[in-house]
Write a protein that holds these residues in place. Sequence first.
Motif, PDB file in Angstrom:
ATOM      1  N   ALA A 185       1.167  -1.247  -0.168  1.00  0.00           N
ATOM      2  CA  ALA A 185       0.119  -0.345   0.082  1.00  0.00           C
ATOM      3  C   ALA A 185       0.815   1.181   0.270  1.00  0.00           C
ATOM      4  O   ALA A 185       0.979   2.128  -0.527  1.00  0.00           O
ATOM      5  N   GLU A 186       2.176   1.501   1.073  1.00  0.00           N
ATOM      6  CA  GLU A 186       2.554   2.439   0.824  1.00  0.00           C
ATOM      7  C   GLU A 186       3.413   2.698  -0.380  1.00  0.00           C
ATOM      8  O   GLU A 186       3.508   3.854  -0.765  1.00  0.00           O
ATOM      9  N   ARG A 187       4.186   1.288  -1.508  1.00  0.00           N
ATOM     10  CA  ARG A 187       4.524   1.656  -2.228  1.00  0.00           C
ATOM     11  C   ARG A 187       3.381   2.326  -3.257  1.00  0.00           C
ATOM     12  O   ARG A 187       3.739   3.591  -4.185  1.00  0.00           O
ATOM     13  N   GLU A 188       2.173   2.680  -3.367  1.00  0.00           N
ATOM     14  CA  GLU A 188       1.305   2.465  -4.148  1.00  0.00           C
ATOM     15  C   GLU A 188       0.907   4.034  -3.753  1.00  0.00           C
ATOM     16  O   GLU A 188       1.215   4.695  -5.140  1.00  0.00           O
ATOM     17  N   GLY A 189       1.113   4.347  -2.945  1.00  0.00           N
ATOM     18  CA  GLY A 189       0.824   6.069  -2.428  1.00  0.00           C
ATOM     19  C   GLY A 189       1.981   6.565  -2.778  1.00  0.00           C
ATOM     20  O   GLY A 189       1.828   7.623  -3.232  1.00  0.00           O
ATOM     21  N   LEU A 190       3.531   6.229  -2.437  1.00  0.00           N
ATOM     22  CA  LEU A 190       4.807   6.653  -3.201  1.00  0.00           C
ATOM     23  C   LEU A 190       4.640   6.689  -4.675  1.00  0.00           C
ATOM     24  O   LEU A 190       5.060   8.151  -5.176  1.00  0.00           O
ATOM     25  N   SER A 191       4.394   6.030  -5.741  1.00  0.00           N
ATOM     26  CA  SER A 191       3.998   6.378  -6.842  1.00  0.00           C
ATOM     27  C   SER A 191       3.171   7.131  -7.119  1.00  0.00           C
ATOM     28  O   SER A 191       3.526   8.343  -7.684  1.00  0.00           O
ATOM     29  N   ARG A 192       2.379   6.875  -6.500  1.00  0.00           N
ATOM     30  CA  ARG A 192       1.292   8.713  -7.357  1.00  0.00           C
ATOM     31  C   ARG A 192       1.541   9.786  -6.604  1.00  0.00           C
ATOM     32  O   ARG A 192       1.666  10.355  -7.011  1.00  0.00           O
ATOM     33  N   MET A 207      15.798   7.449 -10.661  1.00  0.00           N
ATOM     34  CA  MET A 207      15.007   6.876  -9.306  1.00  0.00           C
ATOM     35  C   MET A 207      15.346   5.372  -9.655  1.00  0.00           C
ATOM     36  O   MET A 207      16.225   4.489 -10.692  1.00  0.00           O
ATOM     37  N   VAL A 208      16.874   4.411  -8.847  1.00  0.00           N
ATOM     38  CA  VAL A 208      17.202   3.471  -9.008  1.00  0.00           C
ATOM     39  C   VAL A 208      16.287   3.108  -7.423  1.00  0.00           C
ATOM     40  O   VAL A 208      15.639   3.345  -6.853  1.00  0.00           O
ATOM     41  N   GLU A 209      15.860   1.368  -8.312  1.00  0.00           N
ATOM     42  CA  GLU A 209      14.729   1.509  -7.632  1.00  0.00           C
ATOM     43  C   GLU A 209      14.501  -0.751  -7.943  1.00  0.00           C
ATOM     44  O   GLU A 209      15.215  -1.230  -9.533  1.00  0.00           O
ATOM     45  N   HIS A 210      14.624  -1.793  -6.594  1.00  0.00           N
ATOM     46  CA  HIS A 210      14.365  -2.750  -7.328  1.00  0.00           C
ATOM     47  C   HIS A 210      12.954  -2.975  -7.472  1.00  0.00           C
ATOM     48  O   HIS A 210      12.857  -4.407  -7.822  1.00  0.00           O
ATOM     49  N   ASP A 211      11.944  -2.205  -6.484  1.00  0.00           N
ATOM     50  CA  ASP A 211      11.024  -2.948  -7.335  1.00  0.00           C
ATOM     51  C   ASP A 211      10.680  -2.595  -8.899  1.00  0.00           C
ATOM     52  O   ASP A 211       9.970  -1.364  -9.226  1.00  0.00           O
ATOM     53  N   MET A 212      10.709  -3.828  -9.671  1.00  0.00           N
ATOM     54  CA  MET A 212      10.398  -3.897 -11.005  1.00  0.00           C
ATOM     55  C   MET A 212       8.870  -3.919 -11.230  1.00  0.00           C
ATOM     56  O   MET A 212       8.985  -2.848 -12.173  1.00  0.00           O
ATOM     57  N   GLN A 213       8.248  -3.673 -10.543  1.00  0.00           N
ATOM     58  CA  GLN A 213       6.679  -3.806 -10.488  1.00  0.00           C
ATOM     59  C   GLN A 213       6.642  -1.575 -10.800  1.00  0.00           C
ATOM     60  O   GLN A 213       6.095  -1.275 -11.428  1.00  0.00           O
ATOM     61  N   MET A 214       6.884  -1.697  -9.519  1.00  0.00           N
ATOM     62  CA  MET A 214       6.842  -0.508  -9.423  1.00  0.00           C
ATOM     63  C   MET A 214       7.830   0.721 -10.834  1.00  0.00           C
ATOM     64  O   MET A 214       6.873   1.499 -10.918  1.00  0.00           O
ATOM     65  N   VAL A 215       8.552   0.326 -11.445  1.00  0.00           N
ATOM     66  CA  VAL A 215       9.545   0.650 -12.580  1.00  0.00           C
ATOM     67  C   VAL A 215       9.005   0.646 -13.901  1.00  0.00           C
ATOM     68  O   VAL A 215       9.141   1.992 -14.188  1.00  0.00           O
ATOM     69  N   MET A 216       8.581  -0.921 -13.298  1.00  0.00           N
ATOM     70  CA  MET A 216       7.960  -0.691 -14.925  1.00  0.00           C
ATOM     71  C   MET A 216       6.207   0.129 -15.120  1.00  0.00           C
ATOM     72  O   MET A 216       6.195   0.851 -16.291  1.00  0.00           O
ATOM     73  N   SER A 217       5.975   0.257 -13.914  1.00  0.00           N
ATOM     74  CA  SER A 217       5.080   1.421 -14.404  1.00  0.00           C
ATOM     75  C   SER A 217       4.767   2.554 -14.314  1.00  0.00           C
ATOM     76  O   SER A 217       4.666   3.609 -14.361  1.00  0.00           O
ATOM     77  N   LEU A 218       5.899   3.109 -13.511  1.00  0.00           N
ATOM     78  CA  LEU A 218       6.176   4.585 -13.617  1.00  0.00           C
ATOM     79  C   LEU A 218       7.232   4.995 -14.199  1.00  0.00           C
ATOM     80  O   LEU A 218       7.019   6.629 -14.235  1.00  0.00           O
ATOM     81  N   CYS A 219       7.765   4.250 -14.431  1.00  0.00           N
ATOM     82  CA  CYS A 219       8.740   5.187 -15.476  1.00  0.00           C
ATOM     83  C   CYS A 219       8.845   5.071 -17.098  1.00  0.00           C
ATOM     84  O   CYS A 219       8.782   4.337 -17.559  1.00  0.00           O
TER      85      CYS A 219
END
Lengths: 260, 342
Positions: A185-192, A207-219
């Motif tokens: 939940a916090e990751r989603e909040g952070l993405s927003r 950003m450097v990030e290992h969470d691929m889901q976040m990277v793929m959806s955000l970048c």
Amino acid sequence: MALLEVSQLSVRFGGLFALSDVSFAVPAGAIMGLIGPNGAGKTTAFNCVTRIYAPDSGSIRFDGHDLLRYRPHEIIGLGIARTFQNLELCKRLKSIDNVMLGAHTQIKNSLFSVGLGLPRAHASEREARKRAEEALELMGVSDISEELTGGLPYGTLKMVELARALVARPRLLLLDEPAAGLNTAEREGLSRVIRRLRDQSGITVLMVEHDMQMVMSLCEQIVVLDFGKKVAEGSPDQVKNDPAVIEAYLGEAEPVAVET
Amino acid sequence: MPKWLGSYWVTAGVAILALLLPLLPTGSSYFSYMLNLTIIYCIAALGLNLLIGIAGQISLGHAAFMAIGAYSSSLLITKLHVPFLVALPAAAICSGAIGFLMGLPATRLHGPYLALATISFGTALPEMLSRWESVTGGHAGIIVPKPQIGPLILRSDLSLYYLNLVILVFLMWFAANLLRSRYGRSWQSLRESETAAQSMGVNLSLAKTSAFALSAVYAGIAGSLYAHLVGFISPVDFNAFMSSQLLAMIVVGGLASIGGSITGAAALTLLLALLSRSRGWSLIVEGVLVIVTVWFLPGGLVSIGRSLLQWRARGRSRGGHGPAGPASAVRKEVSRHGIARS
């Protein structure tokens, strides 16, 4: 137009190349990802941009400035703020004071005017405090603003650090693993929040990030490093299917599903 | 803040005590002399605490800055007949300037190396003062007149006490203002993380040298007041023993705390007075006290008072447990679900 332009950057630690001949450009207004396995040189690249490391060769330009001509403490004044992989907060300061440190260069007052308690000096501090409170609010951690950061959980501290970077009013934000230690939940909040910073405040994000889901959806664009070399660059889809990337992460031709 | 409300009464109590203390009918001039000495140590300890406790830099030769303050003020008054009210700030500036210079090596040296550099400075300076006989009078020292403000000569220890007290309170207020500002934050960031400090725009060299300079200003003022209180200074007054004394004060009282500096200075001066007949013992007791404090009470004496206040405040607002526990965020040390190299 590229806001940050890194070209042919090489950093050597003894005989080891932490970065070798790495070039990439961050367009103004982009959210860009810098990924790669551990030890690929991502944080080293950040440390070069913020002048904590001096590269052995190459150049870094930010908005027409040659960054290598600046000293580490001058970088933030150009409009580059960052967070750290392993939290660099002052443990014995309250969260709010940590965040206010981000406004250090924006508070204008002399040592004597502050010491003598002149109203003008206070006004500048008060304004910074207000903005620090707003930044904590934005990150959703205003409830801990009066607490020492020493005893707070990792995920909360990540948010405090991000708030500190925002208070500096950066044009380029360097985030080093912002989602590490956060729950879903916090990751989603952070993405927003990151997206909103770009959309509403026009802050460019690298950003450097290992969470691929976040990277793929955000970048919108991703640079992949491996062993100090750039192995791929492009949109999330391009990168995801790039054989060099798959090899970097999974070793050669092993049919393991990429975690999503 | 309940903490503030609580400490309000404490502050008022301390203030009244400080004002009335010298009026106690002890009939002893030693008592009021020691009170004055306490205040002077308070000022020097406060300055040292800004440097060590707040900025995290070390100085093990801080008495040398007191010497600079004492000598520059005394020489200005005896040789150049400068009025006291000019000599005191001049002494502060001299000492601050040397402190700034001493801060320059601090931009390159860390930990034990800086400690060594400051010890050398603290040892060398009294030696230099004793050799430079033509100016300083060498070991024979300098006889310093009582301070004169306009037509008023502060002869009695009582009048000196109130002068010193006013200066101490002003310097405490000055320090407190700074600590709440970007200067205080930048010094504390030096102590905690130089990387963070730099990245947030703190000029490390400037922050370190300014901390050294400010600390030396405090020591210089203390030194100047010391000279006028005692009426005689010589190089041995400002030896390594006094430097270690100052260090012991801030450790015992509480590092990084204005109240701690005051508490520590008062406690150790009292101790010194009680054991004044046997100097050897006072050193031993002091050493033990420092070790015990570091071991059992890392926050120093002042942390006892602080926890008492907190305990009272908590008792008052039972039910509403203060700020809620750590926010919603889940503590997870490592959760890098990233794809690991296999």
